[in-house]
Scaffold this motif. Structure first.
Motif, PDB file in Angstrom:
ATOM      1  N   LYS A 247       0.882  -1.174   0.000  1.00  0.00           N
ATOM      2  CA  LYS A 247       0.000   0.000   0.000  1.00  0.00           C
ATOM      3  C   LYS A 247       0.914   1.216   0.000  1.00  0.00           C
ATOM      4  CE  LYS A 247      -4.377  -1.601   1.779  1.00  0.00           C
ATOM      5  NZ  LYS A 247      -5.616  -1.165   2.458  1.00  0.00           N
ATOM      6  N   THR A 248       0.590   2.194  -0.816  1.00  0.00           N
ATOM      7  CA  THR A 248       1.446   3.372  -0.924  1.00  0.00           C
ATOM      8  C   THR A 248       0.635   4.658  -0.919  1.00  0.00           C
ATOM      9  OG1 THR A 248       3.280   2.270  -2.034  1.00  0.00           O
ATOM     10  CG2 THR A 248       3.021   4.615  -2.480  1.00  0.00           C
ATOM     11  N   PHE A 249       1.121   5.606  -0.089  1.00  0.00           N
ATOM     12  CA  PHE A 249       0.648   6.998  -0.120  1.00  0.00           C
ATOM     13  C   PHE A 249       1.746   7.754  -0.847  1.00  0.00           C
ATOM     14  CE2 PHE A 249       1.485  11.116   1.958  1.00  0.00           C
ATOM     15  CZ  PHE A 249       0.278  11.770   1.793  1.00  0.00           C
ATOM     16  N   GLY A 250       1.433   8.302  -1.994  1.00  0.00           N
ATOM     17  CA  GLY A 250       2.470   9.010  -2.740  1.00  0.00           C
ATOM     18  C   GLY A 250       2.009   9.291  -4.149  1.00  0.00           C
ATOM     19  N   CYS A 251       2.920   9.847  -4.921  1.00  0.00           N
ATOM     20  CA  CYS A 251       2.569  10.225  -6.280  1.00  0.00           C
ATOM     21  C   CYS A 251       2.442   8.978  -7.159  1.00  0.00           C
ATOM     22  CB  CYS A 251       3.628  11.165  -6.844  1.00  0.00           C
ATOM     23  SG  CYS A 251       5.234  10.374  -6.990  1.00  0.00           S
ATOM     24  N   GLY A 252       2.049   9.180  -8.400  1.00  0.00           N
ATOM     25  CA  GLY A 252       1.868   8.063  -9.316  1.00  0.00           C
ATOM     26  C   GLY A 252       3.130   7.232  -9.482  1.00  0.00           C
ATOM     27  N   SER A 253       4.276   7.886  -9.491  1.00  0.00           N
ATOM     28  CA  SER A 253       5.541   7.169  -9.656  1.00  0.00           C
ATOM     29  C   SER A 253       5.855   6.320  -8.431  1.00  0.00           C
ATOM     30  CB  SER A 253       6.682   8.153  -9.901  1.00  0.00           C
ATOM     31  OG  SER A 253       6.405   8.929 -11.039  1.00  0.00           O
ATOM     32  N   ALA A 254       5.473   6.802  -7.253  1.00  0.00           N
ATOM     33  CA  ALA A 254       5.704   6.030  -6.024  1.00  0.00           C
ATOM     34  C   ALA A 254       4.812   4.788  -6.024  1.00  0.00           C
ATOM     35  CB  ALA A 254       5.419   6.893  -4.797  1.00  0.00           C
ATOM     36  N   ILE A 255       3.573   4.964  -6.442  1.00  0.00           N
ATOM     37  CA  ILE A 255       2.647   3.827  -6.517  1.00  0.00           C
ATOM     38  C   ILE A 255       3.154   2.817  -7.553  1.00  0.00           C
ATOM     39  CG2 ILE A 255       0.306   3.151  -7.246  1.00  0.00           C
ATOM     40  CD1 ILE A 255      -0.644   5.825  -5.893  1.00  0.00           C
ATOM     41  N   ALA A 256       3.584   3.304  -8.698  1.00  0.00           N
ATOM     42  CA  ALA A 256       4.093   2.414  -9.748  1.00  0.00           C
ATOM     43  C   ALA A 256       5.361   1.699  -9.284  1.00  0.00           C
ATOM     44  CB  ALA A 256       4.363   3.214 -11.024  1.00  0.00           C
ATOM     45  N   SER A 257       6.250   2.405  -8.571  1.00  0.00           N
ATOM     46  CA  SER A 257       7.502   1.793  -8.089  1.00  0.00           C
ATOM     47  C   SER A 257       7.198   0.652  -7.121  1.00  0.00           C
ATOM     48  CB  SER A 257       8.381   2.826  -7.375  1.00  0.00           C
ATOM     49  OG  SER A 257       8.797   3.826  -8.271  1.00  0.00           O
ATOM     50  N   SER A 258       6.220   0.864  -6.233  1.00  0.00           N
ATOM     51  CA  SER A 258       5.926  -0.205  -5.277  1.00  0.00           C
ATOM     52  C   SER A 258       5.215  -1.373  -5.958  1.00  0.00           C
ATOM     53  CB  SER A 258       5.136   0.315  -4.076  1.00  0.00           C
ATOM     54  OG  SER A 258       4.428   1.467  -4.354  1.00  0.00           O
ATOM     55  N   SER A 259       4.369  -1.059  -6.939  1.00  0.00           N
ATOM     56  CA  SER A 259       3.704  -2.134  -7.684  1.00  0.00           C
ATOM     57  C   SER A 259       4.749  -3.006  -8.385  1.00  0.00           C
ATOM     58  CB  SER A 259       2.745  -1.511  -8.707  1.00  0.00           C
ATOM     59  OG  SER A 259       2.269  -2.466  -9.617  1.00  0.00           O
ATOM     60  N   LEU A 260       5.694  -2.360  -9.037  1.00  0.00           N
ATOM     61  CA  LEU A 260       6.742  -3.111  -9.753  1.00  0.00           C
ATOM     62  C   LEU A 260       7.622  -3.897  -8.772  1.00  0.00           C
ATOM     63  CD1 LEU A 260       7.969  -3.581 -12.596  1.00  0.00           C
ATOM     64  CD2 LEU A 260       9.562  -1.726 -12.098  1.00  0.00           C
ATOM     65  N   ALA A 261       7.932  -3.268  -7.641  1.00  0.00           N
ATOM     66  CA  ALA A 261       8.795  -3.929  -6.654  1.00  0.00           C
ATOM     67  C   ALA A 261       8.144  -5.218  -6.137  1.00  0.00           C
ATOM     68  CB  ALA A 261       9.094  -2.981  -5.490  1.00  0.00           C
ATOM     69  N   THR A 262       6.846  -5.158  -5.836  1.00  0.00           N
ATOM     70  CA  THR A 262       6.172  -6.368  -5.332  1.00  0.00           C
ATOM     71  C   THR A 262       6.172  -7.453  -6.408  1.00  0.00           C
ATOM     72  OG1 THR A 262       4.052  -5.394  -5.984  1.00  0.00           O
ATOM     73  CG2 THR A 262       4.638  -5.274  -3.641  1.00  0.00           C
ATOM     74  N   GLU A 263       5.989  -7.032  -7.659  1.00  0.00           N
ATOM     75  CA  GLU A 263       5.948  -8.013  -8.749  1.00  0.00           C
ATOM     76  C   GLU A 263       7.313  -8.685  -8.920  1.00  0.00           C
ATOM     77  OE1 GLU A 263       3.235  -8.919  -9.740  1.00  0.00           O
ATOM     78  OE2 GLU A 263       3.701 -10.110 -11.525  1.00  0.00           O
ATOM     79  N   TRP A 264       8.362  -7.923  -8.770  1.00  0.00           N
ATOM     80  CA  TRP A 264       9.716  -8.442  -8.979  1.00  0.00           C
ATOM     81  C   TRP A 264      10.184  -9.363  -7.849  1.00  0.00           C
ATOM     82  CZ3 TRP A 264      13.032  -3.788 -11.223  1.00  0.00           C
ATOM     83  CH2 TRP A 264      12.737  -3.669 -12.589  1.00  0.00           C
ATOM     84  N   VAL A 265       9.767  -9.084  -6.623  1.00  0.00           N
ATOM     85  CA  VAL A 265      10.275  -9.912  -5.517  1.00  0.00           C
ATOM     86  C   VAL A 265       9.618 -11.293  -5.497  1.00  0.00           C
ATOM     87  CG1 VAL A 265      10.958  -7.984  -4.028  1.00  0.00           C
ATOM     88  CG2 VAL A 265       8.673  -8.961  -3.786  1.00  0.00           C
ATOM     89  N   LYS A 266       8.430 -11.386  -6.060  1.00  0.00           N
ATOM     90  CA  LYS A 266       7.714 -12.664  -6.008  1.00  0.00           C
ATOM     91  C   LYS A 266       8.499 -13.744  -6.760  1.00  0.00           C
ATOM     92  CE  LYS A 266       3.419 -11.421  -7.131  1.00  0.00           C
ATOM     93  NZ  LYS A 266       1.966 -11.597  -7.350  1.00  0.00           N
ATOM     94  N   GLY A 267       8.660 -14.892  -6.109  1.00  0.00           N
ATOM     95  CA  GLY A 267       9.360 -16.007  -6.737  1.00  0.00           C
ATOM     96  C   GLY A 267      10.868 -15.953  -6.531  1.00  0.00           C
ATOM     97  N   ARG A 268      11.364 -14.883  -5.914  1.00  0.00           N
ATOM     98  CA  ARG A 268      12.808 -14.787  -5.684  1.00  0.00           C
ATOM     99  C   ARG A 268      13.162 -15.254  -4.275  1.00  0.00           C
ATOM    100  NH1 ARG A 268      15.671  -9.760  -8.737  1.00  0.00           N
ATOM    101  NH2 ARG A 268      14.085  -9.391 -10.319  1.00  0.00           N
ATOM    102  N   SER A 269      14.423 -15.618  -4.108  1.00  0.00           N
ATOM    103  CA  SER A 269      14.917 -15.906  -2.763  1.00  0.00           C
ATOM    104  C   SER A 269      15.175 -14.567  -2.065  1.00  0.00           C
ATOM    105  CB  SER A 269      16.215 -16.699  -2.837  1.00  0.00           C
ATOM    106  OG  SER A 269      17.243 -15.861  -3.336  1.00  0.00           O
ATOM    107  N   ILE A 270      15.409 -14.643  -0.766  1.00  0.00           N
ATOM    108  CA  ILE A 270      15.666 -13.404  -0.010  1.00  0.00           C
ATOM    109  C   ILE A 270      16.902 -12.689  -0.559  1.00  0.00           C
ATOM    110  CG2 ILE A 270      16.444 -12.577   2.246  1.00  0.00           C
ATOM    111  CD1 ILE A 270      14.512 -14.578   3.495  1.00  0.00           C
ATOM    112  N   ASP A 271      17.951 -13.468  -0.818  1.00  0.00           N
ATOM    113  CA  ASP A 271      19.177 -12.833  -1.317  1.00  0.00           C
ATOM    114  C   ASP A 271      18.956 -12.188  -2.680  1.00  0.00           C
ATOM    115  OD1 ASP A 271      20.480 -13.511   0.953  1.00  0.00           O
ATOM    116  OD2 ASP A 271      21.451 -15.303   0.119  1.00  0.00           O
ATOM    117  N   GLU A 272      18.187 -12.867  -3.504  1.00  0.00           N
ATOM    118  CA  GLU A 272      17.892 -12.289  -4.830  1.00  0.00           C
ATOM    119  C   GLU A 272      17.089 -10.995  -4.689  1.00  0.00           C
ATOM    120  OE1 GLU A 272      17.755 -16.438  -7.442  1.00  0.00           O
ATOM    121  OE2 GLU A 272      15.915 -15.609  -6.572  1.00  0.00           O
ATOM    122  N   ALA A 273      16.132 -10.989  -3.768  1.00  0.00           N
ATOM    123  CA  ALA A 273      15.314  -9.786  -3.564  1.00  0.00           C
ATOM    124  C   ALA A 273      16.166  -8.646  -3.003  1.00  0.00           C
ATOM    125  CB  ALA A 273      14.153 -10.088  -2.627  1.00  0.00           C
TER     126      ALA A 273
END
Lengths: 408, 135
Positions: free
Chosen positions: B59-85
């Protein structure tokens, strides 16, 4: 009735030129193209007559005389000319200037420049409702005070300062102190009378009142005569206060815009206020944690500035992309600082980031108001679903007690 | 300011919006930013027994770029190991979203949020181990 998108509801930033204004201007680009300073042929006389007619129309809206109008490129130049011009001309009398923290940057930046040149400037802090009192102003006056500059209506929060009471208080304390007001946002929306307000100078802009961009005026009192040092030197136009060939078509348009502002003001102001109240009622009946910035009582009829807590302003503008409004959020400013106007009112930065300014104008319809209210409510709800702050607020977490990271 | 099409896409259809139980020992929560600065991100990850991030929410309070950055970040971490994330950097997010220089801080915040969530998870795990040792 359908709504044509995008909807323009940012009438504090600029306004659409009224078609009647544009129609009046066109001949002055083509067949009536003379230079108003050409004293010896018919083309010049025709242009000069048009300019003088426009002077009367503009002066008439503010209760002044046409001979007191000095044309400029816009209100930024008018503010610069008034403040720098008076500061320079009256520097033998003193070096102190009084203004307010919530003024337009054209005033504040000019004052800052004068500070660097050795003048003393007092920036009055308004109350939470955005207003200053005559006592605030007189209390700041010293025997060095030469100029007071306070806007009539604020461009961001729409609050209307008690200029008449302030003018009387200043002149009672010292009639020699020059009183200037940036009246750009107020002309055509609320009654303006430079005599009643005891003003010495007033800045106007055509494009904020359904006229063309690139033309403004400084009204400069003749009796008793107010003097200013010119900023632009040249042919001695405008009684030596502002040289440069007059832009006749824009001036003609400015004149017509002023004339329409005067004839339509009462009816238009009532309509604007009804639309504004409708927008306010619709938004506040659907959403909680919504805060109006600035006095609701002393406010321009078409103006509304609201903070939607827990929703950041730029993302809200993005969600409301079919509606042209503006925000006090840091992300929408070049400086990355939230609105200095809201901060001067003592509004916390976390709320300043969430503000939206609605500016309702002559061409807005009831349907556009309803559409804007619906989109606002929908967008705020959606972004609150996305907001961790809203979630924490709903869980009863006190956000002021959290140790935030990255607090710059 | 004109937004990149990547930002608009993530902003209009954000991925992985929501919340997970922050008391769950398998869940790590990162809360970064500050309301006064106009940006707050909450990023949560859920780690399975193989040490892989199986789910992520934000969940993000922020501008459109902040919302997009967190959306992308959650998508990228999924399926990765902790070290990869942990290895995800803000510059990758800047590139992924074509963020302009004035919005780089949004990507920094997203990287911080990932790292904060992982730190929170690790702290929970070590506390649990301490508890089991004590028992």
């Amino acid at each position: 009735m359908t709504v044509n998108i995008p909807v323009f509801m940012d009438n504090h930033s600029t306004t659409q030129a009224d078609p009647r204004v544009v129609d009046a201007m066109i001949p002055y680009f083509t067949e009536k193209f003379g230079n108003a300073a050409s004293r010896n042929h018919a083309f010049g006389w025709e242009a000069e007559a048009a300019v003088d007619h426009a002077r009367e129309q503009i002066a008439d809206v503010i209760g002044g005389s046409g001979r007191e109008i000095v044309f400029t490129s816009g209100a930024t130049e008018s503010d610069n000319l008034a403040i720098r011009g008076a500061a320079e001309f009256y520097k033998q009398r003193g070096n102190h200037i009084i203004t307010v923290q919530t003024e337009h940057k054209a005033v504040l930046d000019t004052c800052k420049k004068l500070e660097r040149e050795g003048y003393d400037v007092t920036y009055l802090n308004p109350a939470k409702d955005g207003l200053v009192t005559p006592e605030d102003v007189v209390g700041a006056m010293t025997d060095q005070t030469i100029l007071v500059t306070i806007m009539l209506a604020n461009n961001e929060i729409g609050v209307v300062q008690p200029i008449e009471a302030i003018g009387h208080a200043i002149k009672k304390r010292n009639p020699k102190v020059i009183f200037h007001s940036d009246i750009v946002q107020a002309v055509g929306k609320i009654p303006v009378d430079v005599e009643k307000m005891r003003l010495d100078m007033a800045s106007l802009s055509a494009h904020k009142m359904y006229g063309p961009k690139g033309i403004g005026a400084l009204w400069v009192r003749r009796r008793p005569r107010v003097r200013i040092a010119p900023m632009i030197h040249g042919g001695g136009h405008e009684r030596g206060m502002r040289s440069g060939t007059l832009n006749v078509p824009l001036i003609v348009g400015f004149g017509v815009a002023a004339m329409l502002a005067k004839t339509d003001m009462k009816e238009e102001a009532e309509r604007m206020k009804a639309l504004r109240d409708r927008l306010y009622d619709k938004i506040t009946s659907e959403l909680d944690e919504v805060y109006v910035n600035g006095s609701m009582e002393h406010r321009l009829p078409g103006s509304l500035n609201i903070s939607f807590a827990f929703v950041e302003g730029e993302s809200l503008l993005m969600a409301m992309k079919d509606i042209a409004v503006s925000s006090g959020s840091a992300c929408t400013s070049a400086s990355l600082e939230p609105s200095y106007v809201l901060r001067a009112l003592g509004i916390g930065e976390e709320l300043a980031h969430t503000s939206i300014r609605y500016g309702i104008g002559r061409f807005n319809t009831v349907e556009e108001i309803d559409y804007t209210a619906d989109v606002t409510v929908r967008s705020v709800r959606w972004l609150r679903e996305l907001s961790p702050l809203w979630e924490m607020h709903k869980e009863g977490v006190d956000l002021t007690k959290i140790e935030w990271t990255n607090t710059h | 300011m004109a937004y990149s099409k990547e930002v608009i896409q993530h902003y209009e259809n954000p991925l992985n919006v929501g919340s997970m139980n922050k008391e769950d020992p398998k869940v790590g929560t990162g809360l970064v930013g500050a309301p006064q600065c106009g940006d707050v991100m909450k990023l949560q990850i859920k780690i399975n027994d193989d040490g892989i991030i199986e789910d992520a929410k934000f969940k993000t309070f922020g501008c459109g770029s902040a919302i997009a950055s967190s959306s992308l970040a959650t998508e990228w971490v999924k399926g990765r190991s902790i070290d990869e994330a942990m290895a995800i950097t803000n510059t990758e997010i800047v590139e992924g979203l074509s963020l302009p220089p004035v919005k780089i801080h949004c990507s920094v915040l997203a990287e911080d949020a990932i790292k904060a969530a992982i730190t929170d998870y690790k702290e929970k795990q070590s506390k649990q181990q301490d508890n089991s040792v004590a028992q």
